[in-house]
Design a protein around this motif. Sequence first.
Motif, PDB file in Angstrom:
ATOM      1  N   ILE A 165      16.264 -25.681 -26.981  1.00  0.00           N
ATOM      2  CA  ILE A 165      17.231 -26.848 -26.102  1.00  0.00           C
ATOM      3  C   ILE A 165      18.121 -26.887 -26.660  1.00  0.00           C
ATOM      4  CG2 ILE A 165      16.459 -29.344 -25.369  1.00  0.00           C
ATOM      5  CD1 ILE A 165      13.274 -28.388 -24.855  1.00  0.00           C
ATOM      6  N   ASP A 166      17.700 -27.703 -28.418  1.00  0.00           N
ATOM      7  CA  ASP A 166      19.126 -28.187 -28.641  1.00  0.00           C
ATOM      8  C   ASP A 166      20.131 -27.548 -28.277  1.00  0.00           C
ATOM      9  OD1 ASP A 166      19.977 -30.740 -30.864  1.00  0.00           O
ATOM     10  OD2 ASP A 166      19.752 -28.799 -31.794  1.00  0.00           O
ATOM     11  N   LEU A 167      20.538 -25.980 -28.903  1.00  0.00           N
ATOM     12  CA  LEU A 167      21.433 -25.069 -28.736  1.00  0.00           C
ATOM     13  C   LEU A 167      21.889 -25.239 -27.529  1.00  0.00           C
ATOM     14  CD1 LEU A 167      19.713 -22.011 -31.410  1.00  0.00           C
ATOM     15  CD2 LEU A 167      21.341 -23.769 -32.041  1.00  0.00           C
ATOM     16  N   LEU A 168      20.869 -24.892 -26.566  1.00  0.00           N
ATOM     17  CA  LEU A 168      21.735 -24.855 -24.867  1.00  0.00           C
ATOM     18  C   LEU A 168      22.521 -25.888 -25.252  1.00  0.00           C
ATOM     19  CD1 LEU A 168      21.676 -23.525 -21.888  1.00  0.00           C
ATOM     20  CD2 LEU A 168      19.780 -25.581 -21.687  1.00  0.00           C
ATOM     21  N   VAL A 169      21.835 -27.806 -25.324  1.00  0.00           N
ATOM     22  CA  VAL A 169      22.810 -29.114 -25.149  1.00  0.00           C
ATOM     23  C   VAL A 169      23.878 -28.665 -26.049  1.00  0.00           C
ATOM     24  CG1 VAL A 169      23.170 -31.427 -26.052  1.00  0.00           C
ATOM     25  CG2 VAL A 169      21.194 -29.814 -24.693  1.00  0.00           C
ATOM     26  N   PHE A 170      23.999 -28.291 -27.670  1.00  0.00           N
ATOM     27  CA  PHE A 170      25.023 -27.803 -28.231  1.00  0.00           C
ATOM     28  C   PHE A 170      26.325 -26.653 -27.494  1.00  0.00           C
ATOM     29  CE2 PHE A 170      23.655 -31.362 -30.616  1.00  0.00           C
ATOM     30  CZ  PHE A 170      24.301 -31.849 -31.515  1.00  0.00           C
TER      31      PHE A 170
END
Length: 209
Positions: A134-139
């Motif tokens: 999820i973190d990678l998707l946001v960034f």
Amino acid sequence: MDINEIRRNVADNIAALRSDKGLTQAQLAEKLNYTDKAVSKWERAESVPDIATLKEVADMFGVSVDWLITEHRDDVPRTDKEVIIAKKHNKLQITLLSVVGVWFVATAFFVCLMGAEVPHYWLPFLWAVPATAIDLLVFNAIWGRYEWNFLMISLIIWTVPAAVYVTVATLTGNWGIWYLFFFAIPLQVATFFWSQIKVAISPGARKTK
């Protein structure tokens, strides 16, 4: 500066900016409402965008029109090159710091649960996997690298039910709830079809200069 020199400078600069941004010719063309054939001609110095399009390109990449029509091979200031490299470097470092933050939180929970002698204290690391996705998707969305969205979303679709399955099975001893993964199948199919959606541009609106 004659027209041929301007064409060559524009060609080199657009190609360099597009490549640095990680865009294909088709992606740049789509953003500008042109065809990829037109962009290809620009980068081969066979034609030059009109002044309005040059301004749009300049604004998109954060440069001036004057910068686009000027040669930047040997006389480009070193600081300009360093800014481009630094931006890419900083984006990567910020993303990695965020991922490290996710695993730091997971480690903190792990230590607290282990110190309290709570069973299955390793579970925070399990949940750190979908949290990282999820973190990678946001960034990825923040940096505009949309071509990686399909992979990130797919990771979320499968790692979340996997984390739920292992957590519930570990806590209850019931390992027969594998059917949870059935929820991921239609989501994965929907994600695939979503990734194939193209922005529709009417024939009359698409430019081919």
